[in-house]
Design a protein around this motif. Structure first.
Motif, PDB file in Angstrom:
ATOM      1  N   LEU A   1       0.831  -1.201   0.000  1.00  0.00           N
ATOM      2  CA  LEU A   1       0.000   0.000   0.000  1.00  0.00           C
ATOM      3  C   LEU A   1       0.869   1.255   0.000  1.00  0.00           C
ATOM      4  O   LEU A   1       0.564   2.243  -0.696  1.00  0.00           O
ATOM      5  N   MET A   2       1.969   1.242   0.764  1.00  0.00           N
ATOM      6  CA  MET A   2       2.869   2.389   0.773  1.00  0.00           C
ATOM      7  C   MET A   2       3.540   2.569  -0.595  1.00  0.00           C
ATOM      8  O   MET A   2       3.711   3.694  -1.076  1.00  0.00           O
ATOM      9  N   PHE A   3       3.907   1.467  -1.235  1.00  0.00           N
ATOM     10  CA  PHE A   3       4.505   1.544  -2.570  1.00  0.00           C
ATOM     11  C   PHE A   3       3.489   2.081  -3.573  1.00  0.00           C
ATOM     12  O   PHE A   3       3.839   2.845  -4.485  1.00  0.00           O
ATOM     13  N   TYR A   4       2.245   1.689  -3.396  1.00  0.00           N
ATOM     14  CA  TYR A   4       1.180   2.211  -4.264  1.00  0.00           C
ATOM     15  C   TYR A   4       1.025   3.720  -4.080  1.00  0.00           C
ATOM     16  O   TYR A   4       0.955   4.474  -5.063  1.00  0.00           O
ATOM     17  N   LEU A   5       0.979   4.158  -2.811  1.00  0.00           N
ATOM     18  CA  LEU A   5       0.853   5.593  -2.552  1.00  0.00           C
ATOM     19  C   LEU A   5       2.063   6.360  -3.079  1.00  0.00           C
ATOM     20  O   LEU A   5       1.928   7.491  -3.565  1.00  0.00           O
ATOM     21  N   ALA A   6       3.245   5.742  -3.006  1.00  0.00           N
ATOM     22  CA  ALA A   6       4.441   6.393  -3.546  1.00  0.00           C
ATOM     23  C   ALA A   6       4.314   6.578  -5.048  1.00  0.00           C
ATOM     24  O   ALA A   6       4.684   7.623  -5.599  1.00  0.00           O
ATOM     25  N   ASN A   7       3.779   5.588  -5.746  1.00  0.00           N
ATOM     26  CA  ASN A   7       3.587   5.722  -7.189  1.00  0.00           C
ATOM     27  C   ASN A   7       2.532   6.767  -7.519  1.00  0.00           C
ATOM     28  O   ASN A   7       2.666   7.519  -8.483  1.00  0.00           O
ATOM     29  N   VAL A   8       1.464   6.822  -6.715  1.00  0.00           N
ATOM     30  CA  VAL A   8       0.423   7.830  -6.927  1.00  0.00           C
ATOM     31  C   VAL A   8       1.009   9.232  -6.756  1.00  0.00           C
ATOM     32  O   VAL A   8       0.826  10.117  -7.610  1.00  0.00           O
ATOM     33  N   CYS A   9       1.711   9.435  -5.652  1.00  0.00           N
ATOM     34  CA  CYS A   9       2.307  10.755  -5.417  1.00  0.00           C
ATOM     35  C   CYS A   9       3.414  11.048  -6.418  1.00  0.00           C
ATOM     36  O   CYS A   9       3.603  12.200  -6.833  1.00  0.00           O
ATOM     37  N   GLY A  10       4.160  10.015  -6.816  1.00  0.00           N
ATOM     38  CA  GLY A  10       5.191  10.214  -7.818  1.00  0.00           C
ATOM     39  C   GLY A  10       4.617  10.655  -9.148  1.00  0.00           C
ATOM     40  O   GLY A  10       5.205  11.485  -9.850  1.00  0.00           O
ATOM     41  N   CYS A  11       3.453  10.117  -9.500  1.00  0.00           N
ATOM     42  CA  CYS A  11       2.783  10.560 -10.727  1.00  0.00           C
ATOM     43  C   CYS A  11       2.407  12.030 -10.627  1.00  0.00           C
ATOM     44  O   CYS A  11       2.620  12.809 -11.574  1.00  0.00           O
ATOM     45  N   ALA A  12       1.863  12.435  -9.467  1.00  0.00           N
ATOM     46  CA  ALA A  12       1.488  13.845  -9.286  1.00  0.00           C
ATOM     47  C   ALA A  12       2.712  14.752  -9.316  1.00  0.00           C
ATOM     48  O   ALA A  12       2.678  15.845  -9.920  1.00  0.00           O
ATOM     49  N   VAL A  13       3.806  14.318  -8.682  1.00  0.00           N
ATOM     50  CA  VAL A  13       5.033  15.126  -8.687  1.00  0.00           C
ATOM     51  C   VAL A  13       5.556  15.305 -10.110  1.00  0.00           C
ATOM     52  O   VAL A  13       5.964  16.402 -10.523  1.00  0.00           O
ATOM     53  N   SER A  14       5.543  14.231 -10.901  1.00  0.00           N
ATOM     54  CA  SER A  14       6.024  14.323 -12.285  1.00  0.00           C
ATOM     55  C   SER A  14       5.153  15.266 -13.101  1.00  0.00           C
ATOM     56  O   SER A  14       5.661  16.059 -13.914  1.00  0.00           O
ATOM     57  N   LEU A  15       3.827  15.203 -12.913  1.00  0.00           N
ATOM     58  CA  LEU A  15       2.932  16.076 -13.673  1.00  0.00           C
ATOM     59  C   LEU A  15       3.143  17.540 -13.291  1.00  0.00           C
ATOM     60  O   LEU A  15       3.175  18.422 -14.163  1.00  0.00           O
TER      61      LEU A  15
END
Length: 915
Positions: A122-136
């Motif tokens: 779940l933490m890895f999932y949230l990291a990918n979600v936030c990473g997508c937002a950071v990249s955008l």
């Protein structure tokens, strides 16, 4: 043995028509039909793009300008060394079996279990979600730097309005584009990623060519405000071309303030920025559900991507150090555009890397979420993520992740969150290393990965390196992530997870227990550290629950084995009837909340089965030293399953999940008068066999009358005070004397003391009854016993009672020594002695309840503590087996109507007065 997927069934060799085919469902969301990506498109491309991100275009000058070439190379080597350790672990796990959808989450959860795997997943999932937002948001800022209305510099076009709302709108539009690509499936994502890869590669190629083709030039820098708000004179950075003087000036470190934040840079801060841009090694593993051959593609593609990006970073570091002065490197992080043959191509590369990083994060997050939803670890919260298309694309998980990214975009600036994202990635990397380390340390025969370039040293070093980097990048985020992981693990433990995945913790425990059992040398046993190790023989647990719990209290941290003998002969049976019974007995242990092992055997008779269990139960230095049996009498068996709250079950005979109720797995209690599996002769013979094997024996009678609070796991300090009576003398021996100091008498004292250490028995008062011999004066023996109790650190009340000639036994003083069990005296005389002893014990129990001499009538009328449990000396069975029934009859008379009673015979020394 339960298993989620048998490795042999996952690869069927021949179908019904003799045609080879793979097992369906061994892969991602849609089974084998969804596996269509090659190593290059599914692993190499997304991993390269994730590891480059925007750092390769906008942070090369930052790293080399502040740290210098030597320290920059050191940083890069350290960063890639840490990543390489994790890559080795990923390769080992990926080549050890079929890898299904979920990537790193699947590897971690199937190794460390659902509690740890689910929390980190779940933490890895949230990291990918936030990473997508950071990249955008990074892409939005890069676009606005050139096309924004407030853009600085002479090259800005200033056509796009700026502000929080506009930035959110631009981010949402880009997110819609990214989400649309991911929703349409992995195939379109792979083609889009490949196109992006070509753009990034072309942009990098133009930069590399520009370093060689462009001549020396002065590059104007963006004006900086002065100390008082005044403008500083124009500054220029210098692109010198290949120049040894420039290289020499750039070798050492020159840390200064970052012109974008105003913060003073240090080795740690620059290293954190570099490392943040390299944490994309799991991008290919996240696509495991769509890869044709994930066990080959993940290790090969990841290694190729890591090697390729490392080579490019090294090359850019050297070229920048040879050609750009420190002023240019420190004051213009986007200097690639200024030296490029065609500057727009660099912009395309910047935008392409940001867009590809966001796509990789979103599709990786959706695959992790879909795997979490399929495993049903978080219940209905993730239920929408289970939805898949006919082609196997988990569009439900994509939309779920898209909505979360949209919520994160509302936060706007995410500089602080960027560090949290990197820390979450590092937690996942550390967990992968820990998974591989656990598998290697467990030495399981089925852990034989085809990738062999790893060892437990690399795994351990990988775990330590990831943890170190977490706290170096952000101590607060690192501590918070570990706390969050602990809370999620506790939540999943409380909910309960699948038990068919196979826990590496069980393999590690087995490995360690085996190692320490080998070191537990029985030749080094000492009486100071003796503890009871019990074997309780149970016929039907329905009638033995109180005894089962009492034995659990008597074990004092020692071995406790529940033994059961199934009657039969294996030669006459088609299969072993014992093995299917283990599940029911283990469920019994769980429900009764006792710390016991289970050992079952098949034998033609109970006596022979008991011999088998006494000989072979336990292992090494942990073998039973005490046999516990229920008493053989004519009392009707009780069904404690009906009255014990722990065994209350719903009507219908099934539990949750469709498993049969425990009450249906054991037969009903024996009806009064029905035949027994054990004869009185064999019962006493079993006792004699145990003593011949140098085992202590405990016979328990009327344990069902024990108060429930005495058998509970909690403290009994608030319950009514009770007595525990100990008679450390053979009452079937007519003479008294100093018999209380023999081995058996001391064993009784030890067992009673052990019971008093249990919280539920703390309020019980220990009473020891000292029987006076015919010639012994009152007080002398009591003094010796009190001195012995003081040496043994036993707190007890000592009471003298007259027994033998003074108690009316009628035995002449000069009669030979010996007890009535083994003597040749008549049955009537022996029964009279047993009745007299029984009356003596009951009289002392009544005296205790009466509160004074003579009981309630002769005392003060106050009801005193009752006797909760009585310990009696168990005489040895007679040598002549023909007298076994008489022996059992004497024991029945001796213990009749005494309430809960333990008849004990000890054969091993158990007490010590030395340190």
């Amino acid at each position: 043995m339960a298993s989620e997927n048998s490795p042999l069934l996952a690869y069927r060799l021949l179908g019904e028509e003799g045609v080879a085919f793979p097992a369906n469902g061994a892969g991602g969301p849609g089974g084998a039909s969804a596996r269509k990506l090659s190593t290059f498109l599914g692993v190499v491309v997304p991993t390269v793009l994730s590891m480059f991100s925007i750092v390769v275009f906008l942070r090369i000058g930052f790293v080399v300008g502040h740290a210098g070439l030597l320290q920059a190379l050191a940083m890069l080597l350290v960063a890639y060394f840490i990543l390489a350790l994790t890559v080795l672990s990923v390769c080992a796990i990926a080549t050890n079996g079929a890898v299904r959808g979920g990537g790193a989450y699947f590897m971690i959860s199937r190794t460390l279990g659902p509690e740890v795997g689910g929390s980190i997943g779940l933490m890895f999932y949230l990291a990918n979600v936030c990473g997508c937002a950071v990249s955008l948001l990074g892409l939005v800022e890069a676009v606005l730097d050139i096309f924004g209305a407030d853009a600085t510099g002479s090259s800005g076009l200033r056509v796009l309005p700026q502000g929080y709302g506009w930035s959110l709108l631009y981010g949402s539009v880009l997110l819609g584009l990214v989400g649309g690509v991911c929703t349409l499936g992995a195939g379109l994502y792979a083609r889009a990623s490949f196109l992006t890869f070509l753009l990034v590669s072309g942009s990098l190629a133009s930069v590399l060519v520009s370093f060689v083709a462009v001549g020396p030039r002065n590059i104007p820098l963006t004006p900086r405000p002065g100390p008082n708000g005044s403008s500083l004179p124009p500054q220029f950075g210098h692109f010198t071309g290949f120049n040894s003087s420039t290289l020499k000036a750039n070798l050492g470190a020159g840390y200064a303030k970052d012109y974008t934040t105003g913060a003073m840079m240090t080795f740690a801060s620059v290293f954190a920025v570099l490392f943040n841009g390299c944490t994309g090694i799991m991008a290919g593993a996240n696509m495991s559900g769509e890869l044709k051959d994930p066990s080959r593609a993940i290790p090969l593609g990841t290694i190729v991507a890591v090697a390729y990006t490392f080579f490019i970073y090294i090359l850019l570091f050297f070229l920048s150090s040879f050609t750009c002065d420190r002023t240019l490197l420190q004051e213009d992080y986007g200097f690639f555009r200024a030296i490029s043959l065609w500057p727009p191509l660099v912009l395309i590369g910047v935008y392409a890397t940001s867009l590809s990083a966001s796509m990789s994060s979103l599709i990786g997050a959706s695959r992790i979420l879909h795997a979490l939803a399929q495993d049903d670890l978080f219940g209905v919260i993730l239920a929408p993520a289970k939805v898949v298309s006919q082609g196997g694309n988990p569009w439900g998980a994509v939309l779920y992740s898209w909505a979360l990214v949209q919520l994160v975009l509302l936060a706007g600036k995410l500089n602080t969150l960027a560090a949290v994202v990197t820390v979450f990635y590092l937690v996942a990397y550390a967990a992968v290393d820990l998974s591989c380390l656990s598998l290697e340390w467990a030495s399981a025969p089925n852990f034989r990965p085809t990738f062999s370039l790893f060892s437990w040293h690399t795994c351990l070093l990988g775990v330590a390196s990831c943890l170190l980097m977490m706290f170096l990048i952000s101590p607060g985020a690192a501590g918070g992530s570990l706390l969050l992981m602990g809370l999620l693990s506790a939540l999943l433990t409380a909910r309960g997870g699948p038990s068919s995945w196979g826990y590496v913790s069980q393999a590690l425990l087995f490995h360690q227990v085996r190692k320490y059992l080998l070191r537990l040398d029985v030749r080094k046993d000492h009486v100071k550290f003796w503890r009871p190790q019990l074997l309780l023989l149970v016929g039907n647990p329905r009638g033995a629950l109180p005894l089962l719990r009492l034995a659990n209290q008597l074990k004092k941290g020692g071995l406790y084995v529940l033994g059961h003998v199934t009657l039969g002969d294996l030669d006459c049976l088609p299969s072993d009837p014992v093995q299917p019974q283990y599940g029911a007995w283990l469920s019994l242990v769980d429900r009764a909340q006792v710390k016991a092992f289970v050992d079952l055997t098949l034998s033609p008779s109970v006596r022979q089965g008991a011999q088998h269990l006494l000989r072979i139960s336990g292992l090494g230095g942990m073998k039973p030293n005490t046999l516990v049996l229920g008493f053989y009498d004519d009392a009707a068996p009780q069904d404690h399953f009906l009255t014990d709250p722990a065994f209350s079950e719903p009507a219908g005979g099934t539990q949750e999940g469709g498993t049969p109720a425990l009450s249906t797995l054991f037969p009903p209690p024996r009806a009064p008068g029905s035949p027994r599996a054990l004869t009185p002769q064999d019962y006493v013979a079993t006792v004699a066999d145990a003593l011949k094997m140098n085992k202590n024996v405990v016979l328990a009678r009327a344990c069902g009358a024990l108060p429930p609070e005495r058998l509970s796991r909690g403290s009994g300090g608030t319950s009514q005070p009770h007595h525990v009576d100990v008679w450390p003398l053979n009452l079937l021996r007519p003479r008294g004397g100093p018999g209380y100091v023999d081995v058996c008498g001391l064993f009784l004292l030890q067992m009673a003391t052990i019971l008093g250490m249990v919280p539920a028995w703390h309020s019980a008062r220990l009473r020891i009854f000292l029987c006076l011999g015919p010639r012994e004066a009152p007080g002398a023996a009591e003094g010796r016993l009190r001195a012995l109790l003081s040496q043994l650190r036993i707190r007890a009340e000592v009471q003298e009672v007259v027994w033998g000639e003074g108690a009316g036994s009628g035995q002449p003083e000069e009669e030979e020594e010996g007890d009535f069990v083994n003597s040749g005296r008549g049955d009537a005389e022996a029964e009279a002695l047993a009745c007299s002893a029984n009356a003596l014990v009951r009289a002392q129990q009544a005296r205790g309840r009466g509160g004074g001499p003579g009981g309630p009538e002769g005392g003060n009328g106050v009801e005193g503590p009752a006797t909760a449990l009585t310990f009696l000396y168990l005489p040895r069975p007679p040598a002549d087996s023909a007298r076994y029934p008489r022996y059992l009859a004497l024991l029945e008379i001796l213990s009749r109507d005494l309430g809960p009673t333990l008849l004990i015979h000890g054969v091993t020394p158990v007490t010590c007065t030395d340190l």
